[in-house]
Design a protein around this motif. Structure first.
Motif, short mmCIF file in Angstrom:
data_model
loop_
_atom_site.label_atom_id
_atom_site.label_comp_id
_atom_site.label_asym_id
_atom_site.label_seq_id
_atom_site.Cartn_x
_atom_site.Cartn_y
_atom_site.Cartn_z
N ASP A 1 4.16 7.56 -1.62
CA ASP A 1 3.47 6.42 -1.02
C ASP A 1 3.63 6.46 0.50
O ASP A 1 4.74 6.65 1.00
CB ASP A 1 4.01 5.10 -1.56
N LEU B 1 5.86 6.82 7.22
CA LEU B 1 6.88 7.00 6.20
C LEU B 1 6.21 7.39 4.89
O LEU B 1 5.23 6.75 4.48
CB LEU B 1 7.66 5.69 6.01
N THR C 1 3.34 4.74 4.28
CA THR C 1 3.36 3.49 5.04
C THR C 1 3.25 3.82 6.52
O THR C 1 3.95 4.71 7.01
CB THR C 1 4.68 2.72 4.79
N GLY D 1 10.22 13.25 1.00
CA GLY D 1 9.61 12.23 1.84
C GLY D 1 9.42 12.69 3.27
O GLY D 1 9.62 13.87 3.59
N ASP E 1 7.55 7.90 1.02
CA ASP E 1 8.74 7.77 0.18
C ASP E 1 8.76 8.87 -0.88
O ASP E 1 7.86 9.71 -0.95
CB ASP E 1 8.85 6.37 -0.44
N GLU E 2 9.80 8.86 -1.72
CA GLU E 2 9.97 9.91 -2.72
C GLU E 2 8.86 9.93 -3.77
O GLU E 2 8.71 10.89 -4.52
CB GLU E 2 11.35 9.80 -3.39
#
Length: 169
Positions: free
Chosen positions: A161, A155, A163, A134, A157-158
């Protein structure tokens, strides 16, 4: 050493020095004002590249060897536009045997819509050791040149995705 040989050597050295300076000037465009390399990703080579840009945003992807284990990091950078605002781009970089290779580049449209004046980009962790997949980075920007900068987080994520949101402290 004869005078002629010294003259030829001097001319060659000056030419090589000028070529080296020119090559260094072309490494990174002056319009790139902030950049950070951070985060970590890995996949089996069959996963899609980071592709998330909304309609109208720039996206480029370079395909690699499918089926081969890949891993790498992310690069987040700001490019100053002629009107002094900036666009923010996210790159997915693969660590290959031949060296780093760009897997994908996307424009983060949430920032472009703000027409920001970027003042800094910082990674969550500057130690260079990322243990989990990430990315977490903070982009500091102003929407008015006279205002105080605000932090915005990026951000990943693992699952890959992305954000983008205003930072909350």
């Amino acid at each position: 050493m004869t005078m002629r040989r010294m003259l030829i050597t001097t001319v060659l050295l000056v030419g090589w020095s000028a070529a080296a300076v020119q090559a260094q000037d072309d490494i990174l465009p002056a319009s790139v004002i902030f950049a950070t390399s951070t985060g970590y990703w890995e996949d089996d080579g069959n996963s899609p590249t980071v592709e998330r840009a909304p309609a109208g945003a720039e996206t480029t992807a370079k395909t690699g060897e499918k089926g081969a284990q890949r891993h790498g990091y992310y690069k987040l950078f700001a490019v100053r536009q002629p009107d002094r605002t900036s666009k923010i781009y996210l790159q997915q970089i693969a660590q290959a045997e031949a060296g780093p290779a760009i897997v994908s580049t996307i424009e983060l449209q949430e920032f472009s819509d703000l027409k920001p004046y970027v003042t800094d980009i910082r990674p969550e962790n500057s130690t260079g050791i990322i243990k989990q997949p990430g990315l977490f980075a903070t982009v500091y920007l102003k929407t008015d040149p006279a205002a105080e900068p605000n932090g915005w987080t990026v951000l990943i994520d693992e699952f890959g995705d992305i954000t983008v949101e205003k930072a909350t402290n």
